[in-house]
Design a protein around this motif. Sequence first.
Motif, mmCIF file in Angstrom:
data_model
loop_
_atom_site.group_PDB
_atom_site.id
_atom_site.type_symbol
_atom_site.label_atom_id
_atom_site.label_comp_id
_atom_site.label_asym_id
_atom_site.label_seq_id
_atom_site.Cartn_x
_atom_site.Cartn_y
_atom_site.Cartn_z
ATOM 1 N N HIS A 3 0.844 -1.192 0.000
ATOM 2 C CA HIS A 3 0.000 0.000 0.000
ATOM 3 C C HIS A 3 0.880 1.242 0.000
ATOM 4 N N ASP A 4 0.570 2.202 -0.869
ATOM 5 C CA ASP A 4 1.289 3.475 -0.876
ATOM 6 C C ASP A 4 0.764 4.419 0.187
ATOM 7 N N LYS A 5 -0.480 4.172 0.568
ATOM 8 C CA LYS A 5 -1.126 5.049 1.541
ATOM 9 C C LYS A 5 -1.758 4.220 2.645
ATOM 10 N N ILE A 6 -1.917 4.855 3.788
ATOM 11 C CA ILE A 6 -2.615 4.209 4.903
ATOM 12 C C ILE A 6 -4.105 4.125 4.565
ATOM 13 N N ILE A 7 -4.681 2.941 4.763
ATOM 14 C CA ILE A 7 -6.128 2.799 4.595
ATOM 15 C C ILE A 7 -6.738 2.408 5.949
ATOM 16 N N LEU A 8 -8.043 2.512 6.050
ATOM 17 C CA LEU A 8 -8.701 2.278 7.344
ATOM 18 C C LEU A 8 -8.348 0.920 7.937
ATOM 19 N N HIS A 10 -5.696 -0.627 8.007
ATOM 20 C CA HIS A 10 -4.423 -0.659 8.736
ATOM 21 C C HIS A 10 -4.628 -0.485 10.233
ATOM 22 N N GLY A 11 -5.770 0.070 10.613
ATOM 23 C CA GLY A 11 -6.048 0.273 12.034
ATOM 24 C C GLY A 11 -7.109 -0.658 12.580
ATOM 25 N N LEU A 20 1.526 -3.871 9.121
ATOM 26 C CA LEU A 20 2.080 -2.530 9.340
ATOM 27 C C LEU A 20 3.028 -2.547 10.534
ATOM 28 N N LEU A 24 6.868 -2.098 9.513
ATOM 29 C CA LEU A 24 7.337 -0.733 9.750
ATOM 30 C C LEU A 24 7.848 -0.557 11.189
ATOM 31 N N PHE A 25 6.952 -0.691 12.154
ATOM 32 C CA PHE A 25 7.334 -0.346 13.529
ATOM 33 C C PHE A 25 8.395 -1.290 14.092
ATOM 34 N N TYR A 28 11.945 -0.705 12.453
ATOM 35 C CA TYR A 28 12.736 0.451 12.892
ATOM 36 C C TYR A 28 12.982 0.491 14.400
ATOM 37 N N PHE A 29 11.992 0.098 15.176
ATOM 38 C CA PHE A 29 12.117 0.250 16.632
ATOM 39 C C PHE A 29 12.713 -0.980 17.306
ATOM 40 N N GLU B 99 -6.541 8.255 7.477
ATOM 41 C CA GLU B 99 -6.645 7.479 6.239
ATOM 42 C C GLU B 99 -6.062 8.317 5.087
ATOM 43 N N GLY B 100 -5.206 7.729 4.280
ATOM 44 C CA GLY B 100 -4.657 8.463 3.141
ATOM 45 C C GLY B 100 -3.246 8.993 3.355
ATOM 46 N N LEU B 101 -2.734 8.923 4.585
ATOM 47 C CA LEU B 101 -1.348 9.361 4.825
ATOM 48 C C LEU B 101 -0.410 8.531 3.952
ATOM 49 N N SER B 102 0.554 9.178 3.346
ATOM 50 C CA SER B 102 1.459 8.427 2.480
ATOM 51 C C SER B 102 2.364 7.537 3.328
ATOM 52 N N MET B 103 2.538 6.312 2.850
ATOM 53 C CA MET B 103 3.353 5.348 3.577
ATOM 54 C C MET B 103 4.791 5.835 3.673
ATOM 55 N N ALA B 114 13.205 6.338 15.463
ATOM 56 C CA ALA B 114 14.182 5.311 15.813
ATOM 57 C C ALA B 114 15.568 5.939 15.968
ATOM 58 N N THR B 129 -1.562 1.607 17.257
ATOM 59 C CA THR B 129 -1.864 2.252 15.986
ATOM 60 C C THR B 129 -3.364 2.337 15.795
ATOM 61 N N VAL B 131 -6.309 4.139 13.091
ATOM 62 C CA VAL B 131 -6.516 4.867 11.839
ATOM 63 C C VAL B 131 -7.929 5.445 11.871
#
Lengths: 337, 337
Positions: A3-8, A10-11, A20, A24-25, A28-29, B99-103, B114, B129, B131
């Motif tokens: 996904h290029d963008k966060i969608i609902l 994801h939560g 996610l 991601l988290f 890095y963490f 919703e919609g934030l770029s990844m 980090a 997390t 959304v």
Amino acid sequence: MHHDKIILNHGGGGLLTKELISNLFYTYFKNDILLEQGDSAILNTEAGHLAFTTDSYVVDPIFFPGGNIGKLAVCGTVNDLSVSGAKPLYLSAGFIIEEGLSMNDLEEIVRSMAEEAKKAGVQIVCGDTKVVNRGKCDKVFINTSGIGILEDRHKEIGSGRKIQVGDKIIINGFVGDHGIAVLGARKSLNFQTEIKSDCASLSHIIQEVLAEVDVHFMRDATRGGLATVLNEIAEHRNFGIEINEDEIPVREETQGVCELLGFDPLYLANEGKVVMVVPADKVEVCLSILQNNELAKDSRTIGEIVESYPGKVILKTSIGGRRFVELNTGEQLPRIC
Amino acid sequence: MHHDKIILNHGGGGLLTKELISNLFYTYFKNDILLEQGDSAILNTEAGHLAFTTDSYVVDPIFFPGGNIGKLAVCGTVNDLSVSGAKPLYLSAGFIIEEGLSMNDLEEIVRSMAEEAKKAGVQIVCGDTKVVNRGKCDKVFINTSGIGILEDRHKEIGSGRKIQVGDKIIINGFVGDHGIAVLGARKSLNFQTEIKSDCASLSHIIQEVLAEVDVHFMRDATRGGLATVLNEIAEHRNFGIEINEDEIPVREETQGVCELLGFDPLYLANEGKVVMVVPADKVEVCLSILQNNELAKDSRTIGEIVESYPGKVILKTSIGGRRFVELNTGEQLPRIC
């Protein structure tokens, strides 16, 4: 799926949330404490073990039958500490408030938090207040983080390392009440319900059980519901889980609303339900403690840990069939907690 | 003044924020730990003294010269622990994402967190997390809560009880950089600036000072700026504070932007500035430690604790006059942190 963008979703607490977090988290963490993936982080300090956890609450609407966002913010974090085997002691409270929120509503929320904190035996010891312009958040979001103290003998409860084949799975009552109550309170969904959120602090009842029973694992079944917790247990430790549809406590009304709207009660959010994994010979004493408490009087054994189908959850249906209960990959209900 | 609804100034860090906290949060949540009103709550556990703090970050825009919301979320909470005299150890991270934030943006934010956590010597050990639908928050809000460990000899630093008449007030560099950098990054305000946010974790430099100097009090001058911190010190302990306008480090460019837009640099937010109250005979050693560090090379003594005007902050102006520096009662800059 990329996904290029966060969608609902994801939560939503299902597969996309999991991806996610891992991609991601955790990438890095990463550190040993975080990667334990417990409901709380377990901190081994010089003089003892602490549990530390955080949750942001964005429930919509902020008032619903059986509670409000403030009560939820205390119960949710208290329960995350409790299911890690800790005795919850201290909470923080961070408010993000939308310009224009009525002061009466805010006071009612804060009053509920104070009342629930008292019930749960915790103190709210630090906080933060931010206000954003109208239209930049939705009424109010609350973050609570919590600290609890953990006896040495309980420090493995959150890790799941004690889970064994033959262990029984107990839940402390009806599933889906919170999800149905919040959905019913949304004006967009055209149904009415008598069901109230099960939102409650389980700190005392869990401490009572821990005093008598060597609980092998616990998790509260919130966002993503019972199905998600069971999948997390099965995947994380690579056992199979077999549950009996007939034994899962679902209210008739919940079942009805689910059939009407196309939901599955196993995936609906709860805010006062804990899934316990206990040794078979401790089931009786565990149930007797639970059933003595108003918050757990409908407790039942719903299944067990099995050797077959490692990583999978199998549901034995009422009509004698078997099917896998998957981690939810489809549409989730946003802002249920 | 009574308000029926929350207005932006309730979150500005000035008088209205103070009133909201006292009248609402302290009234309902009251307990001895909370009422200490420190930058962190001090928890006296069996495991020693812990500092515990929380902050939600809603800065707009989320990327600005010198940092982003993620770096800010680590620095801000690390600094709140540090100024309480604690060594920061663990952070939580709670994300509320639109919703919609770029990844890619989210990844850049997480990467910065980090990196900054590593610099500051803390681990991010738990998270959450959520959304929300498009238009229900603004790109991303982050809450970080933190736990630090506090040596017994430092446990009164955050309370201000050690402050005495004659103590000197030190700041570790130029004020207002963060405020100007964020304002400059807002497209709505038509000015350009070379100034970068001072956003930085002060954990190491503060620990270095604490090893040598009996600091009587510290606070980071964030939302509400230097003026707000000085007023908090004066009011809380009921001493007077006298500061010299000529000694306060303000960049020429900051001064220029302030004159243009009608701001006062004393009220602009900083994210890497600490105000230290130290005994007069320790000023030299304190400044020499600070000035040796890149994050504090422009440190200066800006004033002292006085007996006259208890509860007030008096500014000796460049032209020889004197005026009170009040807690900000006017328009605040929203979403600066």
